[in-house]
Design an enzyme around this catalytic site. Structure first.
Site, short mmCIF file in Angstrom:
data_model
loop_
_atom_site.label_atom_id
_atom_site.label_comp_id
_atom_site.label_asym_id
_atom_site.label_seq_id
_atom_site.Cartn_x
_atom_site.Cartn_y
_atom_site.Cartn_z
N LEU A 65 0.81 -1.22 0.00
CA LEU A 65 0.00 0.00 0.00
C LEU A 65 0.84 1.27 0.00
O LEU A 65 0.29 2.38 0.01
CB LEU A 65 -0.98 -0.01 1.17
N HIS A 235 4.50 -15.83 -4.16
CA HIS A 235 4.44 -15.74 -5.62
C HIS A 235 5.29 -16.80 -6.32
O HIS A 235 6.18 -16.48 -7.12
CB HIS A 235 4.79 -14.34 -6.12
N ASN A 278 7.99 -8.84 -10.43
CA ASN A 278 8.96 -9.82 -9.92
C ASN A 278 8.29 -10.77 -8.93
O ASN A 278 7.65 -10.29 -7.99
CB ASN A 278 10.11 -9.10 -9.19
N ASP A 305 -0.35 -9.39 -4.90
CA ASP A 305 0.93 -8.67 -4.92
C ASP A 305 0.72 -7.27 -5.51
O ASP A 305 1.50 -6.80 -6.34
CB ASP A 305 1.99 -9.43 -5.71
#
Length: 440
Positions: A65, A235, A278, A305
């Site tokens: 954020l 991820h 990424n 993400d």
């Protein structure tokens, strides 16, 4: 005796831990008080959910954020407003802000800052740095901390922990599950000179190749086994990692991103810098492996993400463009579209975006549609078809890599502790988000 409720959600198809049922949900004092036939119950407010599905409040356990940082790109206020517009009731915010969240003082500031600003509930990661390893055990035990985040590659600021000795020291400081960005920094830096400014954006996936991610994950799993410290690999983007991690379920849980379930490398030609993230978006083989891992239970959580950058940063030539994509507002619509396309069931979606994050991070009071839990609900219309438009995006950066994509299935209401905070695209009332609670 007639039961009295503050709110009854009536007539929807409710996604329960044991299946989907057409039933009612009663709320009292911000918590689920009853599930069943409540047609004769006295209630201060009724919401008719006929034709809709009522899900436990969905969670995005991986967002950036950007506060403290650049308010022109994102803030806690705008990012959490985007979350509730997208049907989310809780988010977990990453520590790589400016400055990074690496001390008790910075964590205290952030916890105090959300009051009156956050539209949804929020948990906080603390960042591991070589300078704060001795304090990590105390930091992870602080209230409202979802866990420690380690950037083993591709960090910003002072948050890079790339060598085995330092990684092992981090693992020995504390006991809760650590979340990792797993890319091998040594391989990244060794290969970097081969790539120059202005090369095609698809070179991003070649530079940060499969071995870069897989080597990082192999190193982390060896250390996790050595220390006994549980890990959550964020991820995961390669077929190789997903196959390998099936043998490490004793020490490892797995996150896959919506992007790696939705986009393939053709996105680089279509979106340019707006496809750069990424670890990178990869080819269709890896997407197929990600969906197979969702189907067989290897994947514990799905996150966005969400990592916004300005348009100017995204439009610089590769590799100088900002790496990171917006996603908190589009996570739920796109996952509902995947449900309608038959790629997963609605209960599996709830497992990945509600029960999974609660289980992995030890979230208290959320993660289950059951009496006594927080009355957080994501109400969705599985038949509603809508196109994602940038004019809908609440983040001040103003863009999404999914602009123009049609979704069937859409969040129509977001309810937090029994209070409707979003209904049919209207954000309601004042920000009522509070710091989330986690088991010590």
């Amino acid at each position: 005796m007639t039961q009295t409720y503050d709110l009854v959600l009536r007539g929807g198809t409710v996604v329960l831990p044991w299946g989907m049922e057409a039933t009612d949900v009663g709320v009292r004092a911000g918590r689920i008080a009853a599930i069943g036939d409540l047609r004769t119950a006295a209630t201060a407010e009724t919401i008719d959910c006929t034709g809709l599905h009522v899900l436990p409040g969905l969670i995005d356990s991986h967002v950036h954020l950007r506060e403290p940082g650049d308010a022109a790109v994102e803030t806690i206020a705008t990012g959490t407003k985007a979350a509730v517009l997208g049907g989310l009731t809780t988010v977990f915010d990453m520590p790589n802000t400016n400055p990074s969240i690496t001390t008790r003082e910075k964590l205290d500031w952030k916890r105090d800052f959300v009051a009156g600003r956050a539209w949804c509930d929020i948990g906080f990661y603390v960042g591991a740095a070589k300078s704060n390893i001795a304090e990590l055990a105390a930091l992870e035990a602080e209230p409202n901390v979802c866990g420690v985040k380690v950037f083993a590659g591709s960090s910003t600021g002072d948050l890079l922990v790339e060598d085995d000795a330092s990684l092992e020291a981090v693992m020995r400081s504390g006991r809760r599950r650590i979340s990792y960005h797993s890319e091998d920094e040594y391989r990244l830096q060794a290969r970097k000179p081969a790539y120059t400014t202005g090369m095609p954006h698809r070179m991003h996936a070649e530079w940060r190749d499969v071995e870069c991610a897989f080597l990082g994950t192999r190193r982390l799993m060896a250390l996790a086994r050595k220390t006994g410290r549980p890990a959550h690999i964020l991820h995961v983007s390669t077929a190789e990692e997903l196959s390998y991690l099936k043998d490490f379920r004793d020490v490892c849980t797995v996150e896959v991103l919506l992007n790696h379930l939705t986009q393939t490398d053709e996105a680089y030609d279509r979106l340019g810098g707006y496809a750069v993230m990424n670890p990178p978006i990869r080819d269709a083989r890896h997407m197929a492996a990600a969906w197979a891992a969702v189907a067989d239970g290897t994947v514990d959580t799905v996150g966005s993400d969400h990592a916004p950058h300005s348009r100017a940063a995204k439009e610089r030539p590769w590799p100088d463009c900002g790496a990171g994509l917006t996603g908190v507002q589009t996570l739920v619509p796109l996952m509902l579209d995947h449900v309608n396309a038959g790629r997963l069931s609605l209960p599996r979606l709830v497992d990945l975006l509600n029960a999974g994050p609660a289980r992995v991070y030890g979230l208290v009071g959320k993660g289950r549609m059951a009496a006594g839990y927080d009355a957080d609900f994501t109400v969705v219309d599985m038949k509603k078809t809508r196109t994602i438009e940038e004019s809908w995006i609440a983040s001040p950066c103003g863009w999404t890599p999914f602009a123009g994509q049609s979704c069937t299935g859409w969040p129509v209401m977001t309810i937090i502790r029994g209070q409707a905070v979003m209904r049919e695209d209207a954000v309601l009332g004042e920000p009522l988000g509070t710091p989330a609670r986690f088991a010590p």
